[in-house]
Design an enzyme around this catalytic site. Structure first.
Site, PDB file in Angstrom:
ATOM      1  N   ARG A  59      45.139  37.961  44.567  1.00  0.00           N
ATOM      2  CA  ARG A  59      45.410  36.547  44.755  1.00  0.00           C
ATOM      3  C   ARG A  59      46.137  35.948  43.564  1.00  0.00           C
ATOM      4  O   ARG A  59      46.906  35.023  43.673  1.00  0.00           O
ATOM      5  CB  ARG A  59      44.098  35.797  44.973  1.00  0.00           C
ATOM      6  N   LYS A  77      32.975  39.863  41.881  1.00  0.00           N
ATOM      7  CA  LYS A  77      32.966  40.657  43.116  1.00  0.00           C
ATOM      8  C   LYS A  77      33.158  42.108  42.734  1.00  0.00           C
ATOM      9  O   LYS A  77      33.610  42.404  41.607  1.00  0.00           O
ATOM     10  CB  LYS A  77      34.092  40.187  44.046  1.00  0.00           C
ATOM     11  N   ASP A 137      38.799  39.689  35.197  1.00  0.00           N
ATOM     12  CA  ASP A 137      39.232  38.465  35.909  1.00  0.00           C
ATOM     13  C   ASP A 137      38.328  37.246  35.785  1.00  0.00           C
ATOM     14  O   ASP A 137      38.362  36.368  36.652  1.00  0.00           O
ATOM     15  CB  ASP A 137      39.447  38.762  37.403  1.00  0.00           C
ATOM     16  N   ASP A 188      34.810  34.392  40.167  1.00  0.00           N
ATOM     17  CA  ASP A 188      35.319  35.384  41.113  1.00  0.00           C
ATOM     18  C   ASP A 188      34.645  36.738  40.883  1.00  0.00           C
ATOM     19  O   ASP A 188      35.297  37.780  40.876  1.00  0.00           O
ATOM     20  CB  ASP A 188      36.846  35.499  40.978  1.00  0.00           C
ATOM     21  N   VAL A 241      49.542  43.162  39.515  1.00  0.00           N
ATOM     22  CA  VAL A 241      49.094  43.884  38.328  1.00  0.00           C
ATOM     23  C   VAL A 241      49.941  45.147  38.144  1.00  0.00           C
ATOM     24  O   VAL A 241      50.162  45.903  39.096  1.00  0.00           O
ATOM     25  CB  VAL A 241      47.606  44.262  38.444  1.00  0.00           C
TER      26      VAL A 241
HETATM   27  P1  ADP Z   1      41.673  42.065  43.201  1.00  0.00           P
HETATM   28  O1  ADP Z   1      40.746  41.910  42.024  1.00  0.00           O
HETATM   29  O2  ADP Z   1      41.373  41.078  44.272  1.00  0.00           O
HETATM   30  O3  ADP Z   1      41.684  43.490  43.706  1.00  0.00           O
HETATM   31  P2  ADP Z   1      43.784  41.840  41.278  1.00  0.00           P
HETATM   32  O4  ADP Z   1      45.079  41.130  41.314  1.00  0.00           O
HETATM   33  O5  ADP Z   1      42.793  41.385  40.264  1.00  0.00           O
HETATM   34  O6  ADP Z   1      43.157  41.746  42.737  1.00  0.00           O
HETATM   35  O7  ADP Z   1      44.045  43.364  41.057  1.00  0.00           O
HETATM   36  C1  ADP Z   1      45.066  44.077  41.707  1.00  0.00           C
HETATM   37  C2  ADP Z   1      44.858  45.562  41.459  1.00  0.00           C
HETATM   38  O8  ADP Z   1      44.979  45.864  40.074  1.00  0.00           O
HETATM   39  C3  ADP Z   1      43.490  46.057  41.871  1.00  0.00           C
HETATM   40  O9  ADP Z   1      43.623  47.339  42.447  1.00  0.00           O
HETATM   41  C4  ADP Z   1      42.739  46.147  40.573  1.00  0.00           C
HETATM   42  O10 ADP Z   1      41.730  47.130  40.636  1.00  0.00           O
HETATM   43  C5  ADP Z   1      43.830  46.525  39.593  1.00  0.00           C
HETATM   44  N1  ADP Z   1      43.506  46.033  38.236  1.00  0.00           N
HETATM   45  C6  ADP Z   1      43.301  44.744  37.868  1.00  0.00           C
HETATM   46  N2  ADP Z   1      43.013  44.650  36.549  1.00  0.00           N
HETATM   47  C7  ADP Z   1      43.042  45.914  36.060  1.00  0.00           C
HETATM   48  C8  ADP Z   1      42.813  46.498  34.754  1.00  0.00           C
HETATM   49  N3  ADP Z   1      42.512  45.755  33.680  1.00  0.00           N
HETATM   50  N4  ADP Z   1      42.909  47.842  34.639  1.00  0.00           N
HETATM   51  C9  ADP Z   1      43.225  48.608  35.704  1.00  0.00           C
HETATM   52  N5  ADP Z   1      43.455  48.130  36.947  1.00  0.00           N
HETATM   53  C10 ADP Z   1      43.372  46.806  37.138  1.00  0.00           C
HETATM   54 MG    MG Z   2      40.831  41.466  40.114  1.00  0.00          MG
END
Ligand code: ADP
Ligand code: MG
Length: 348
Positions: free
Chosen positions: A68, A182, A197, A180, A72
């Site tokens: 959302r 989860k 997050d 958030d 990343v």
């Molecule tokens: P969500 O948390 O709803 O899955 P995000 O935008 O936070 O959406 O994350 C997108 C993707 O990037 C997800 O697959 C998440 O696991 C990965 N991700 C987010 N932050 C990190 C991090 N610090 N290290 C590795 N992967 C990450």
């Molecule tokens: Mg996330």
């Protein structure tokens, strides 16, 4: 003294070739600067520059995923990092969202805890808004539970829940509400919990809030989000207005309850039910039934307390931590040595 700070500020911003956070020269935020300065002590904006990462210094590799908040990427900045590029297309009228973004970044840098992702810095020059954190190596609890269908024993669930409580207790002590929490935002790295997050929710909503979400329904509810929302949040849901939801420490505790349920049951509460049905039930105080759940009374009690309809009845994280620590451990860990014990006692 004021003048001296002014000078330092301008030298610093010239040195880096970038616009200072509170700099009056910025065309993007210039209009609201005086209001901004009044709310933000000057010193604060100066120290924040240390966390300002020039976009050009970041190397971006492959896309890890889209949430959302934005997209990343795996990246590199003095080592492996995760770069969350915020979707800023909706930020045409910058100033207010930018302020919020800076404010949220300011809360991040206060966080230093084993169970929280390491915040490294941010790019804060529109249209490039990005958050840089350490790259989590393991998988999320979501992947473990819902995709790989890994089973968590009661003992392992307790250990994971304790670490979540520690990280969350720390955040709350610092005055930060996650908003958030989860399983998708909880990584497991060699048995260590890493929460990501925290506090970013307003930013997402600034990017998406006024638009019909492509991924959610008309209430802007992304799939898998609803079951983390406490009754008071569910009752406050309005189309396209989740920015103003009354998040609190106790709504984080409610969300923790759902994570605890997922760990123990391997599925979401209200599984398979349409959003309207979940909204109606949660809003009325109806909880997911635990009748078919194989768990001790103590374990179910934690769930019911976290899911209390009244927010004041939910425990806080330090309390949860001590409850979790007091749970009787199953003999699992000790069972291999059990026969040895027996033979010893037979010897003596
Ligand atoms: P969500 O948390 O709803 O899955 P995000 O935008 O936070 O959406 O994350 C997108 C993707 O990037 C997800 O697959 C998440 O696991 C990965 N991700 C987010 N932050 C990190 C991090 N610090 N290290 C590795 N992967 C990450
Ligand atoms: Mg996330």
């Amino acid at each position: 003294a004021d003048h001296k700070e002014e000078l330092t500020s301008s030298i610093k911003s010239e040195g880096s070739g970038r616009v200072s956070l509170s700099g009056s020269g910025s065309t993007d935020s210039g209009r609201h600067d005086s209001a901004h300065d009044a709310r933000w002590p000057r010193q604060n904006s100066l120290t924040m520059k240390e966390w300002d990462i020039p976009y050009d210094e970041l190397k971006l590799f492959e896309k890890i995923g889209t949430g959302r908040f934005g997209t990343v990427y795996r990246g590199s900045w003095h080592g492996a990092v995760a770069v969350k590029l915020l979707h800023v297309n909706a930020l045409s009228d910058h100033s207010v969202p930018l302020d919020t973004f800076k404010h949220e970044v300011a809360t991040f840098r206060k966080t230093r805890h084993e169970n929280l992702v390491l915040f490294m810095g941010a790019c804060m020059k529109p249209p490039r808004l990005a958050i840089v954190t350490s790259l989590c190596k393991g998988m999320t609890l979501y992947t473990h539970i819902h995709l790989r269908k890994d089973k968590f024993t009661a003992n392992k669930s307790v250990i994971v829940a304790q670490q979540i409580s520690q990280g969350m207790g720390y955040l709350h002590a610092r005055g930060i509400i996650h908003k958030d929490l989860k399983t998708k935002n909880i990584f497991l790295e060699n048995g260590k919990v890493v929460i990501t997050d925290f506090g970013l929710f307003s930013v997402t909503k600034l990017c998406f809030g006024n638009k019909r979400s492509a991924r959610g329904d008309s209430l802007g509810i992304p799939p898998g989000w609803l079951c983390y929302l406490a009754p008071e949040l569910v009752r406050a849901l309005r189309p396209h207005a989740s920015l103003h939801l009354p998040f609190s420490k106790t709504t984080d505790v409610y969300a923790f309850g759902t994570v605890w349920y997922e760990l123990l049951c391997g599925e979401y509460p209200f599984k398979g039910q349409p959003p309207e049905a979940i909204i109606w039930q949660v809003g009325k105080g109806v909880k997911q039934s635990l009748a078919n759940m194989q768990a001790s009374r103590d374990i179910k009690d934690i769930l019911m307390l976290c899911w209390s309809y009244r927010s004041t009845e939910r425990p806080d994280f330090p309390h949860l931590l001590s409850t979790l620590e007091k749970l009787p451990r199953k003999r699992l860990a000790r069972s291999p040595s059990h026969p040895v014990h027996l033979s010893r006692s037979a010897d003596s």
